[in-house]
Scaffold this motif. Sequence first.
Motif, PDB file in Angstrom:
ATOM      1  N   ILE A 147      12.138 -26.312  25.682  1.00  0.00           N
ATOM      2  CA  ILE A 147      13.098 -25.434  26.346  1.00  0.00           C
ATOM      3  C   ILE A 147      13.010 -24.071  25.681  1.00  0.00           C
ATOM      4  N   GLU A 148      12.851 -23.044  26.507  1.00  0.00           N
ATOM      5  CA  GLU A 148      12.752 -21.680  25.974  1.00  0.00           C
ATOM      6  C   GLU A 148      13.412 -20.687  26.921  1.00  0.00           C
TER       7      GLU A 148
ATOM      8  N   THR B 283      21.572 -26.111  25.040  1.00  0.00           N
ATOM      9  CA  THR B 283      20.835 -24.897  24.660  1.00  0.00           C
ATOM     10  C   THR B 283      21.611 -23.650  25.052  1.00  0.00           C
TER      11      THR B 283
ATOM     12  N   ALA C  89      23.343 -20.912  22.444  1.00  0.00           N
ATOM     13  CA  ALA C  89      22.971 -19.493  22.512  1.00  0.00           C
ATOM     14  C   ALA C  89      24.185 -18.619  22.802  1.00  0.00           C
TER      15      ALA C  89
ATOM     16  N   ARG D  25      20.303 -31.432  27.586  1.00  0.00           N
ATOM     17  CA  ARG D  25      19.614 -30.556  26.629  1.00  0.00           C
ATOM     18  C   ARG D  25      19.663 -29.096  27.073  1.00  0.00           C
ATOM     19  N   LEU D  26      19.474 -28.850  28.363  1.00  0.00           N
ATOM     20  CA  LEU D  26      19.559 -27.476  28.870  1.00  0.00           C
ATOM     21  C   LEU D  26      20.962 -26.916  28.667  1.00  0.00           C
TER      22      LEU D  26
ATOM     23  N   TRP E 294      17.073 -20.202  30.744  1.00  0.00           N
ATOM     24  CA  TRP E 294      16.234 -21.073  29.924  1.00  0.00           C
ATOM     25  C   TRP E 294      15.487 -22.004  30.851  1.00  0.00           C
TER      26      TRP E 294
END
Length: 177
Positions: A8-9, A117, A121, A113-114, A67
Motif C-alpha cells: 500500500i502506497e 493506512t 496518515a 489495511r487501506l 492510497w
Amino acid sequence: MHPATVTIEALTAERIRAAEGELAALLQDAVHDGASVGFLPPLAAADATHWWRGAAEESERGARTVWGAHGGDERVLGVVSLVRAGSANQRHRGDISKLLVHTSARGRGLGRRLLATAEAAAADSGLRLLVLDTETGSAAEGLYRSAGWTRAGVIPGYAQGPDGRLLATTYYYKALG
C-alpha cells in the motif's frame, strides 16, 4: 493474492494519471458490484476515468490523498482517499472516501489495511477527526464498526439505488489520538 504480498502506497497525481484506466476499471468493478460510491451502474469507462482525473487534480492541490494497494504484478487491487476539509474552522478533520477493493481481492483484510493506512496518515498529519458515510445495511458498516468508528446517525433517502429506490446512508466518525 496473499495479504503479505500486497503493498500500500500513497499515489501521486502523476501516478493516478498514469493508472487512470486501471483505477477507472476498479471503480467500475465496485459500482457494478453494488457499491454506493456516488455512481449508478452501468458506469461508463469515460465517466470513471473523468472522476479519477478530478481526483488527480485534487491530489495536486493537496486536498485529497489516495492510497493504492497492489500485488506483485503491480495491478491495483484497492484504494482509499482522505479528503481534507476546506473550511477554515474544519481544518482539523478529513473525510474517508472511495474505499474500494476489487471483487477478486475481497475477504482478505485489504479494506481494513487501506482504512488503517489512511487513519494513520491522517493522525500523523495532525488531523483529529475523520468522518465517512456508507449505505445503511452494507457490508462496509461492519468493517467501520469493527475498526472503532462510531455511528453518528442515519439519513433516510440519501442516495438512489440502481433500481431507483432511495436508500439510507449512515454517517460514522472516528476521533484520532
